[in-house]
Write a protein that holds these residues in place. Structure first.
Motif: not given
Length: 278
Positions: A170-171, A174-177
């Protein structure tokens, strides 16, 4: 690990200049034994139960937790470093409470122990009759006989044909898929071991090594059984962690190096041991 020689350092060009992954140099090692996995929470619990040992994070009353992994009341949250604001000093965070006082390891017995300092790892080794691996031993074992390869399985990327290691997707930050199935640690025996039978030497958690760290050490490293510089400020850490991502920290590679002060603890670092006779 069988006796042998290998080329130590980064051959792929993915290096961080400040980490000192070059020059490439040949290293020869005698045979030694190494834990197939990092020390788990269950392993560490047996140690503390037998000895009454108190970790440095427990003594200090605080440890570093990734901001998305915090499980603690607001009053327990300390400051953040401007350089790495995703890390929070959390009061009450320790190996039994990896996210803070509202977390536990009840279902994480087979996961690597975290929030252990280099000093804590050394204390465990003393109890177990083992020692920490040298940086050269660690890299040799991680490579599994694949000389100059980027990863323990070769040069294919981590997600080639299915996930091969526990890193960030992810990013960052801030964002873990969570495409690999794990937001933080994975069980120590997950994904596939390398050809030496070593599980998860890259990703999951950073692993403490015995050596002091110096970015210039490879320029003077001996060929036979190098042990690192005589002094330093930080101890070597290897392998990267579940927070590594190509956009920020591509240190989930065989040759990647990092370091921290020996009294530091955090939610993405653990260790494995080797035999003293090695």
């Amino acid at each position: 690990m069988p006796a042998g020689s290998f080329v130590m350092g980064d051959s792929s060009g993915d290096r961080h200049p400040v980490d000192g992954e070059v020059p490439l140099h040949e290293v020869a090692l005698e045979a030694f034994t190494m834990d197939a996995t990092t020390v788990t929470n269950d392993d560490f619990a047996r140690f503390t139960s037998a000895t009454g040992y108190v970790t440095e994070a427990e003594s200090f009353g605080v440890s570093a937790v990734f901001h998305l992994a915090v499980s603690a009341p607001p009053q327990d949250l300390g400051g953040r470093s401007p350089a790495t604001p995703w890390w929070i000093g959390v009061r009450g965070a320790d190996w039994r409470h990896p996210g803070g006082r509202d977390s536990s390891i009840d279902d994480l017995g087979t996961h690597p122990v975290t929030h252990v300092s280099w000093h804590d790892a050394l204390a465990y080794c003393d109890w177990a009759g083992r020692r920490l691996p040298t940086e050269a031993e660690w890299e040799y074992a991680a490579r599994g006989g694949l000389d100059r390869a980027t990863y323990p399985w070769g040069d294919e990327e981590v997600d080639h044909g299915g996930w091969r290691a526990n890193i960030w997707q992810g990013t960052f930050p801030t964002s873990n898929t969570v495409e690999d199935g794990f937001a933080t640690t994975a069980p120590a025996r997950w994904f596939a071991p390398n050809s030496f039978g070593i599980w998860q030497s890259v990703g999951n958690v950073w692993e403490w090594c015995a050596d002091w760290f110096s970015p210039n050490y490879y320029r003077a490293s001996p060929r036979e059984d190098p042990r690192g510089p005589a002094t330093g400020r930080g101890r070597v850490m290897r392998g990267g962690s579940y927070l590594c991502h190509a956009s920020y920290c591509n240190r989930y590679r065989n040759s990647a190096r990092s370091q921290n002060t020996p009294d530091s603890s955090m939610g993405n670092a653990g260790f494995r041991t080797v035999g003293i006779s090695g």
